[in-house]
Structure formats: structure tokens, C-alpha cells
Design an enzyme around this catalytic site. Structure first.
Site, short mmCIF file in Angstrom:
data_model
loop_
_atom_site.label_atom_id
_atom_site.label_comp_id
_atom_site.label_asym_id
_atom_site.label_seq_id
_atom_site.Cartn_x
_atom_site.Cartn_y
_atom_site.Cartn_z
N PRO A 149 38.86 15.08 53.97
CA PRO A 149 38.77 14.49 52.64
C PRO A 149 38.84 15.53 51.53
O PRO A 149 39.45 15.28 50.48
CB PRO A 149 37.40 13.79 52.66
CG PRO A 149 37.19 13.45 54.09
CD PRO A 149 37.75 14.62 54.84
N TYR A 150 38.24 16.68 51.75
CA TYR A 150 38.31 17.78 50.78
C TYR A 150 39.74 18.28 50.64
O TYR A 150 40.22 18.51 49.52
CB TYR A 150 37.38 18.90 51.24
CG TYR A 150 37.57 20.23 50.56
CD1 TYR A 150 37.05 20.46 49.29
CD2 TYR A 150 38.24 21.27 51.19
CE1 TYR A 150 37.22 21.69 48.66
CE2 TYR A 150 38.41 22.49 50.58
CZ TYR A 150 37.89 22.71 49.32
OH TYR A 150 38.06 23.93 48.71
#
Length: 210
Positions: free
Chosen positions: A125-126
Site C-alpha cells: 500500500p505504501y
């Protein structure tokens, strides 16, 4: 020397970059959530203002020559803060810089941000947030430098890097200080072409890659 806006100046890379920029003679504006984190830097060319990046921070771009985005939600926050800081605040910063006529934008991104689907990791997600922020900058028309460092180390910098992907994952590392040095060198760079580069420990002086 330039008027530089450092977004994320209280972070581990951002604070080192701020000190190095001041040492190089630049003027630095640092909008941070916790101004006390920069209280140990005493320099007349540093202006610290309290700012939440989830709110409108467009006013800080007035009179700025170069913007640096090295803010991050941190490893202890959830996906919501990753979305709001690493993606949305970065996206907003790009828009604010373009509206203000800022001449250059330096984005501190991450290894893996080029193709998050190629990475099997819990931090995907980062990496997606970083990818989308990078793409927004690339498509903005702003003159830009995107730095994609490897795994970050808390050790003294060597001022020596490589920009090609190492074969060994253990070699895909770099000190935070060397990333800070790369920020300063990219700001001093005279060329007008855009740059997207990896940063790992290596044997090439950082000054030679910009």
C-alpha cells in the site's frame, strides 16, 4: 542560492537535508506538525511554521524556488495515514507548486514505487501511494527529480552511490544521510531535464549523478 520549501523537514531524512541545505547557503522554509523537533537548528535562514499536511498548505509555496517532498506517514501508522500523507499530501504539494510557479520539485520516493505489482511485500500500500504520487508529479509538467532509495540505514553517509539495481537484495540499501545529500545535490543541479533515479550504496560520488 535558492528559497527551498522542505515538506517533511522534521523527519529523519528531512532534518538532515534541512541542515545540509542551510550549510550550502540556501534559505529553508519548513512547515511541520511539531516545530519543536527543529528547535535545535539555529540558523537565520531557517523559517519553521506549524502545519498539518492534511490541511491546506498552499500558502507556503509563495516565493519558493524549489520544493522538496520528503514527508511520510511513518511505519507505525495505518493505511489511512499512508493514503493521506504519502499520496494525497504529495499530490497536493505538486498542485500547489505548479500553481505557484515553483521551478523544480524534488520527490523522495522509494525503491519499488516504479512497479508495485512486481513487489511481494506487506508495504505494498505504501508503494502504491508512492507510485501514484510519482506519476502525478511526472504528468504535472513540473521540472522534477524523483529519488528512489533502497532500504534506509541509520549510519554515516559515504557520499558514494550506485543508481543501477543490485543483484543482491542485501546490497539494495543506503544511508539516510546519503539520501539527504542527494536532495541537496539535486537542488544544485543546473540541467533542465527531469531525473528519476535509484539510490544505493556504491562507489560513484553523489555529485556526479546530478
Amino acid at each position: 542560492m535558492a528559497n527551498v520549501l522542505v515538506i517533511g523537514a522534521s523527519g529523519q531524512i528531512g532534518k538532515q537535508a534541512t541542515v545540509k541545505l542551510l550549510d550550502a547557503g540556501h534559505k529553508v522554509l519548513a512547515p511541520v506538525r511539531s516545530p519543536e523537533k527543529l528547535s535545535d537548528i539555529q540558523n537565520d535562514d531557517l523559517t519553521v511554521v506549524e502545519q498539518d499536511l492534511e490541511e491546506d498548505f498552499s500558502a507556503h509555496f509563495e516565493g519558493i524556488d524549489i520544493a522538496v517532498f520528503t514527508a511520510g506517514s511513518g511505519g507505525n501508522t495505518g493505511a489511512d495515514k499512508t493514503l493521506m500523507i504519502d499520496l494525497w499530501a504529495a499530490r497536493n504539494a505538486v498542485n500547489y507548486a505548479k500553481a505557484a510557479g515553483t521551478s523544480k520539485f524534488v520527490m523522495v520516493s522509494s525503491i519499488g514505487a516504479g512497479d508495485p505489482d512486481a513487489v511481494s511485500s506487506e508495504i505494498k500500500p505504501y508503494l502504491v501511494a508512492k507510485h501514484m504520487a510519482d506519476e502525478h508529479l511526472i504528468n504535472s509538467g513540473l521540472h522534477h527529480v524523483i529519488l528512489r532509495p533502497g532500504a534506509l540505514l541509520n549510519e554515516p553517509g559515504s557520499h558514494l552511490v550506485r543508481t543501477d539495481m543490485p543483484n543482491n537484495k542485501d546490497d539494495a540499501v543506503i544511508s539516510r544521510e546519503d539520501v539527504a545529500t542527494a536532495i541537496v545535490e539535486s537542488i544544485s543541479r543546473k540541467g533542465e531535464d527531469n531525473v528519476i533515479t535509484y539510490l544505493f550504496k556504491g562507489d560513484t560520488p553523489i555529485s556526479q549523478i546530478f
